[in-house]
Design a protein around this motif. Structure first.
Motif, PDB file in Angstrom:
ATOM      1  N   GLY A 122       0.806  -1.221   0.000  1.00  0.00           N
ATOM      2  CA  GLY A 122       0.000   0.000   0.000  1.00  0.00           C
ATOM      3  C   GLY A 122       0.837   1.268   0.000  1.00  0.00           C
ATOM      4  N   LEU A 123       1.848   1.330   0.846  1.00  0.00           N
ATOM      5  CA  LEU A 123       2.648   2.546   0.958  1.00  0.00           C
ATOM      6  C   LEU A 123       3.537   2.767  -0.254  1.00  0.00           C
ATOM      7  CD1 LEU A 123       3.662   2.327   4.725  1.00  0.00           C
ATOM      8  CD2 LEU A 123       1.885   3.759   3.701  1.00  0.00           C
ATOM      9  N   ASN A 124       3.823   1.699  -0.989  1.00  0.00           N
ATOM     10  CA  ASN A 124       4.661   1.815  -2.193  1.00  0.00           C
ATOM     11  C   ASN A 124       3.847   1.889  -3.478  1.00  0.00           C
ATOM     12  OD1 ASN A 124       7.743   1.487  -1.613  1.00  0.00           O
ATOM     13  ND2 ASN A 124       6.772   0.031  -0.234  1.00  0.00           N
ATOM     14  N   SER A 125       2.532   1.905  -3.335  1.00  0.00           N
ATOM     15  CA  SER A 125       1.670   1.830  -4.502  1.00  0.00           C
ATOM     16  C   SER A 125       1.333   3.198  -5.088  1.00  0.00           C
ATOM     17  CB  SER A 125       0.363   1.113  -4.133  1.00  0.00           C
ATOM     18  OG  SER A 125      -0.577   1.184  -5.174  1.00  0.00           O
ATOM     19  N   GLN A 126       1.128   3.225  -6.411  1.00  0.00           N
ATOM     20  CA  GLN A 126       0.661   4.440  -7.067  1.00  0.00           C
ATOM     21  C   GLN A 126      -0.758   4.770  -6.623  1.00  0.00           C
ATOM     22  OE1 GLN A 126       2.495   6.467  -9.122  1.00  0.00           O
ATOM     23  NE2 GLN A 126       4.211   5.130  -8.591  1.00  0.00           N
ATOM     24  N   ALA A 127      -1.452   3.791  -6.053  1.00  0.00           N
ATOM     25  CA  ALA A 127      -2.821   4.009  -5.595  1.00  0.00           C
ATOM     26  C   ALA A 127      -2.872   4.642  -4.204  1.00  0.00           C
ATOM     27  CB  ALA A 127      -3.580   2.683  -5.575  1.00  0.00           C
ATOM     28  N   PHE A 128      -1.691   4.851  -3.590  1.00  0.00           N
ATOM     29  CA  PHE A 128      -1.690   5.376  -2.227  1.00  0.00           C
ATOM     30  C   PHE A 128      -2.289   6.783  -2.168  1.00  0.00           C
ATOM     31  CE2 PHE A 128       0.481   7.662   1.287  1.00  0.00           C
ATOM     32  CZ  PHE A 128      -0.040   6.932   2.340  1.00  0.00           C
ATOM     33  N   ALA A 129      -1.879   7.650  -3.093  1.00  0.00           N
ATOM     34  CA  ALA A 129      -2.389   9.032  -3.088  1.00  0.00           C
ATOM     35  C   ALA A 129      -3.904   9.087  -3.273  1.00  0.00           C
ATOM     36  CB  ALA A 129      -1.680   9.866  -4.155  1.00  0.00           C
ATOM     37  N   PRO A 130      -4.487   8.367  -4.270  1.00  0.00           N
ATOM     38  CA  PRO A 130      -5.945   8.355  -4.369  1.00  0.00           C
ATOM     39  C   PRO A 130      -6.623   7.781  -3.130  1.00  0.00           C
ATOM     40  CG  PRO A 130      -4.962   7.533  -6.398  1.00  0.00           C
ATOM     41  CD  PRO A 130      -3.850   7.669  -5.404  1.00  0.00           C
ATOM     42  N   ALA A 131      -5.978   6.790  -2.507  1.00  0.00           N
ATOM     43  CA  ALA A 131      -6.549   6.196  -1.300  1.00  0.00           C
ATOM     44  C   ALA A 131      -6.579   7.205  -0.154  1.00  0.00           C
ATOM     45  CB  ALA A 131      -5.753   4.951  -0.898  1.00  0.00           C
TER      46      ALA A 131
END
Length: 408
Positions: A122-131
């Motif tokens: 999660g913390l390394n994902s590109q989806a973290f900011a949208p999350a």
């Protein structure tokens, strides 16, 4: 300390180093007085000396257990013990090796594996900011403990246009741009006011610390190599004079790259070269303090308490420089007790070890609260967000406060 390493440990890549570190320990126990986990738990196995014995048993042939892993996990890796130790024991390197050895031999529970995998992904994902954005929208529906982990959004603001002769790189990390973009923006504006431009290479990546401390060592090593490949050419070409870190946790970890890459012949020398050019933001701003202060358009807060992150004071030894800089800028710093102790954040530690982390946070805030500061300032985003969950007093990166004073 007498040692009798097992043959497999003697013949390993770290055997001589482990043996040398263990033999430096003289059993004095000074480290226990400054160990945050020991202060909370009171168990010798949760002191540096106790953990050294646990690691010594492993490399001498004793099989570790989940109990061994538990006590190593409960270490915050604050390095306070290294500051205290009269014998120069490199505990941080030893506990890193010890954790890797235990991870190879002890299978974590499914729940623990899931949490660590989820955090790393999660913390390394590109989806973290949208999350993060979605989480803020749904804050009122979230459990209080989870909602507290999401700091209030602060706008980044406009960035300066134009270039100065002096140029540096301010890497955009994995978590900070999403949670607190105001820190990076403030850093770039403060540097600009000091006559230094930040080069944008449009590349968000973790320094490797998140994966490393969640047992994802191979992924962490890959991130370290990727960063070296991206940053070193900019330094060698003279395009930038330094790599500037505004999160002391990231800065401290990057400065350990030569140790973590010691078995990577193609990268270890590059890592040593990089470390010579990695600077905390305070190191770059300190010589420009008078210039910046003369440009202040707004007053600084009437009083401030500076919380020195462990990664700043114990890993990098930059507490004196930072506090001198803040005084030169005009901050009225309020001294408080136990400033040397960890606040309990320690990266993902506050998520994985919430009871210990909360106890340390409350202990820290109680000490700070006695000085009644108008603002609490620090130099690491993790400390900021963790401390803010326990107080109504604003907690800010010092560079944000300086940026406000410079703004019209």
């Amino acid at each position: 300390m007498q040692t009798n390493l097992a043959d497999w440990a003697k013949n390993s890549s770290y055997g001589e180093e482990v043996d040398a570190i263990l033999r430096k320990c003289v059993h004095c126990g000074f480290c226990s007085a400054t160990c945050p986990s020991y202060q909370i738990l009171g168990d010798e196995r949760d002191s540096p000396r106790g953990r050294i014995y646990l690691i010594k048993e492993i490399v001498e042939g004793k099989e570790p257990t989940s109990i061994t892993q538990k006590h190593l996990d409960q270490c915050l890796t604050c390095h306070n013990c290294e500051t205290t130790c009269p014998s120069g024991v490199q505990y941080g390197h030893l506990v890193d090796i010890g954790r890797e050895l235990v991870a190879e031999r002890v299978t974590r529970t499914p729940t623990d594996r899931f949490r660590r995998t989820l955090l790393a992904a999660g913390l390394n994902s590109q989806a973290f900011a949208p999350a993060v954005k979605l989480g803020r929208m749904l804050r009122s529906f979230m459990p209080a403990t989870l909602a507290a982990k999401l700091p209030e959004a602060r706008p980044a603001g406009a960035l300066p246009v134009g270039r100065h002769q002096r140029q540096v790189l301010v890497p955009l990390g994995c978590v900070q741009p999403a949670l607190m973009p105001s820190i990076d923006a403030a850093t770039i504006r403060v540097l600009d006011a000091a006559g230094i431009s930040s080069v944008d290479i449009s590349r968000n990546t973790c320094c490797g610390a998140v994966n490393f401390h969640l047992d994802k060592v191979n992924s962490s090593i890959a991130q370290m190599k990727s960063n070296i490949d991206a940053w070193v050419p900019l330094l060698e070409s003279g395009q930038v004079e330094a790599v500037i870190m505004n999160a002391s946790g990231c800065g401290a970890f990057v400065k350990e790259y030569p140790f973590y890459l010691r078995n990577e012949p193609a990268y270890v020398e590059k890592a040593r070269y990089l470390v010579q050019h990695v600077k905390d933001i305070a190191e770059v701003i300190a010589p420009e303090a008078a210039t910046l202060k003369a440009k202040f358009k707004k007053p600084l807060p009437a009083s401030a308490a500076f919380h020195p992150p462990c990664t700043l004071q114990h890993w990098q030894g930059l507490r004196p420089l930072t506090e001198s800089l803040l005084a030169d800028l005009g901050f009225d710093l309020k001294a408080f007790g136990e400033a040397n102790l960890c606040c309990g954040s320690a990266g993902t530690y506050s998520v994985l070890q919430p009871e210990i982390a909360t106890g340390l946070r409350d202990r820290k805030l109680e000490a700070i609260g006695k000085t009644s500061p108008e603002v609490i300032i620090t130099s690491n985003m993790g400390c900021m967000s963790h401390l803010q969950t326990g107080t109504q007093t604003p907690v800010r990166h010092w560079v944000e406060v300086v940026d406000t004073a410079l703004s019209a």
